[in-house]
Design a protein around this motif. Structure first.
Motif, short mmCIF file in Angstrom:
data_model
loop_
_atom_site.label_atom_id
_atom_site.label_comp_id
_atom_site.label_asym_id
_atom_site.label_seq_id
_atom_site.Cartn_x
_atom_site.Cartn_y
_atom_site.Cartn_z
N ALA A 168 0.79 -1.23 0.00
CA ALA A 168 0.00 0.00 0.00
C ALA A 168 0.82 1.29 0.00
O ALA A 168 0.34 2.31 -0.46
N MET A 169 2.02 1.25 0.53
CA MET A 169 2.82 2.47 0.58
C MET A 169 3.36 2.83 -0.80
O MET A 169 3.83 1.96 -1.53
N PRO A 170 3.30 4.10 -1.18
CA PRO A 170 3.79 4.53 -2.50
C PRO A 170 5.30 4.74 -2.52
O PRO A 170 5.80 5.86 -2.65
N ILE A 171 6.03 3.64 -2.34
CA ILE A 171 7.49 3.68 -2.39
C ILE A 171 7.98 2.53 -3.26
O ILE A 171 7.23 1.60 -3.55
N ARG A 172 9.24 2.61 -3.66
CA ARG A 172 9.86 1.54 -4.44
C ARG A 172 10.83 0.79 -3.52
O ARG A 172 12.04 0.98 -3.58
N LEU A 173 10.29 -0.04 -2.67
CA LEU A 173 11.10 -0.75 -1.68
C LEU A 173 11.96 -1.81 -2.37
O LEU A 173 11.45 -2.66 -3.11
N LEU A 192 7.48 -12.82 12.50
CA LEU A 192 7.06 -11.89 11.46
C LEU A 192 6.97 -12.51 10.07
O LEU A 192 6.15 -12.09 9.25
N LYS A 193 7.80 -13.49 9.82
CA LYS A 193 7.91 -14.04 8.46
C LYS A 193 6.59 -14.55 7.89
O LYS A 193 6.33 -14.38 6.69
N PRO A 194 5.71 -15.18 8.70
CA PRO A 194 4.45 -15.68 8.12
C PRO A 194 3.58 -14.60 7.49
O PRO A 194 2.72 -14.90 6.66
N PHE A 195 3.78 -13.34 7.88
CA PHE A 195 2.96 -12.26 7.35
C PHE A 195 3.59 -11.57 6.14
O PHE A 195 3.02 -10.63 5.59
N MET A 196 4.76 -12.04 5.73
CA MET A 196 5.49 -11.40 4.64
C MET A 196 5.43 -12.22 3.36
O MET A 196 5.46 -13.44 3.38
N GLN A 198 7.05 -13.64 -0.14
CA GLN A 198 8.39 -14.11 -0.50
C GLN A 198 9.23 -12.99 -1.10
O GLN A 198 10.43 -12.87 -0.87
N GLU A 199 8.56 -12.15 -1.87
CA GLU A 199 9.24 -11.01 -2.50
C GLU A 199 9.91 -10.12 -1.45
O GLU A 199 11.00 -9.59 -1.67
N ILE A 200 9.26 -9.96 -0.31
CA ILE A 200 9.80 -9.11 0.75
C ILE A 200 10.88 -9.84 1.53
O ILE A 200 11.94 -9.26 1.84
N THR A 201 10.65 -11.09 1.87
CA THR A 201 11.66 -11.82 2.62
C THR A 201 12.96 -11.92 1.84
O THR A 201 14.05 -11.98 2.43
N ASN A 202 12.87 -11.92 0.52
CA ASN A 202 14.07 -11.97 -0.30
C ASN A 202 14.89 -10.67 -0.21
O ASN A 202 16.07 -10.65 -0.54
N MET A 203 14.23 -9.60 0.24
CA MET A 203 14.90 -8.30 0.35
C MET A 203 15.65 -8.14 1.67
O MET A 203 16.46 -7.22 1.83
N ILE A 204 15.37 -9.02 2.63
CA ILE A 204 15.88 -8.84 3.99
C ILE A 204 17.30 -9.39 4.14
O ILE A 204 17.60 -10.51 3.73
N HIS A 205 18.16 -8.57 4.75
CA HIS A 205 19.54 -8.96 5.00
C HIS A 205 19.84 -8.67 6.47
O HIS A 205 19.52 -7.59 6.98
#
Length: 283
Positions: A168-173, A192-196, A198-205
């Protein structure tokens, strides 16, 4: 705001005209805000419509996060006092968002209030953004996080927060970095992971304390001095964030800011009923 082409101006007009016809969307949303939605969706008009409707729908369905947000109120001041926040641009039209917790005992930490502060401060930055970023990088400093966080966790709010941040946020995360990650971070991440997606979890470092792996993603000099960079300290950045909140206090304290007024007639669209996310199956 950046100068835009005539074609983009036409898209802004089309999005505004469409939004004004929707019974479940606020009327006359500012052109600058609509432009940010178009830009974040790479000027895909249909995707911008979906994102905007979700943005407003989640706000309407979450009064615990989007009402009673006066930055000078005691609850909000208490929540803000244990955080340092930063939002700034680095070369390449990249924007850095930093959240730093300063509450070692977690005695004053409240998960719901923290989420509320997130919504409040991102709204203030959304209202003040003058440039259209190419990508956004989030850095979360969890140096003061302990297993006590589990007792503070709120599943319902976590679901809403994740959906809002992801869709929903208008950003390019593009990247999410967890710095000063403790050995038990996998246990907290599991919450937290169950609510994310795959596209987002792939961004996490994850970056352990005293490591230099963050510099593989962002130049050291582009970080605050707290992280070895040449930028201002987090305390100074946070002062800027608080001044911005104060300058936008009146509009941010409006409980109806960008909130949906009526339920959508389309059953396949996001439901704006309080406490109900048809597409998310949130109870």
């Amino acid at each position: 705001m950046d100068k835009v082409s005539d074609d983009v101006k036409q898209q802004v007009d089309q999005l505004k005209e469409w939004a004004n016809r929707q019974p479940n969307l606020p009327k006359d949303i500012e052109d600058a805000i609509l432009l940010q939605f178009l830009h974040s969706c790479y000027y895909d008009l249909d995707k911008s419509k979906v994102t905007l409707e979700l943005f407003c729908g989640i706000r309407s369905s979450s009064p615990e996060l989007f009402t009673n947000r006066d930055p000078s109120s005691p609850p909000m001041k208490k929540a803000l006092q244990i955080l340092n926040l930063a939002h700034y641009e680095i070369p390449g039209r990249r924007f850095v968002w930093i959240w730093q917790l300063n509450d070692p005992s977690l005695e004053n930490y409240d998960y719901v209030q923290d989420a509320k502060v997130f919504m409040l401060t991102t709204d203030s930055w959304l209202l003040s953004d003058k440039k259209l970023e190419e990508d956004d990088m989030v850095i979360m400093d969890v140096k003061d996080i302990s297993l006590k966080f589990i007792t503070k966790f709120n599943v319902s709010v976590a679901k809403k927060l994740s959906k809002y941040q992801e869709d929903a946020m208008p950003i390019r995360l593009k990247q999410i970095h967890i710095v000063n990650a403790p050995p038990f971070v996998d246990k907290l991440y599991a919450l937290l992971k169950p609510f994310m997606k795959q596209e987002i979890t792939n961004m996490i470092h994850f970056h352990t304390p005293n490591s230099q792996t963050l510099y593989d993603f962002v130049k050291k000099e582009d970080l605050p001095s707290d992280y070895g960079g040449t930028r201002k300290s987090m305390v100074e950045f946070n002062k800027d964030a608080m001044e911005l909140l104060e300058s936008r206090k009146e509009i941010l304290s409006d409980d109806n800011l960008w909130r949906v007024e009526k339920k959508s007639k389309n059953k396949n669209e996001f439901s704006s009923d309080v406490g109900s996310f048809r597409t998310l199956a949130i109870d």
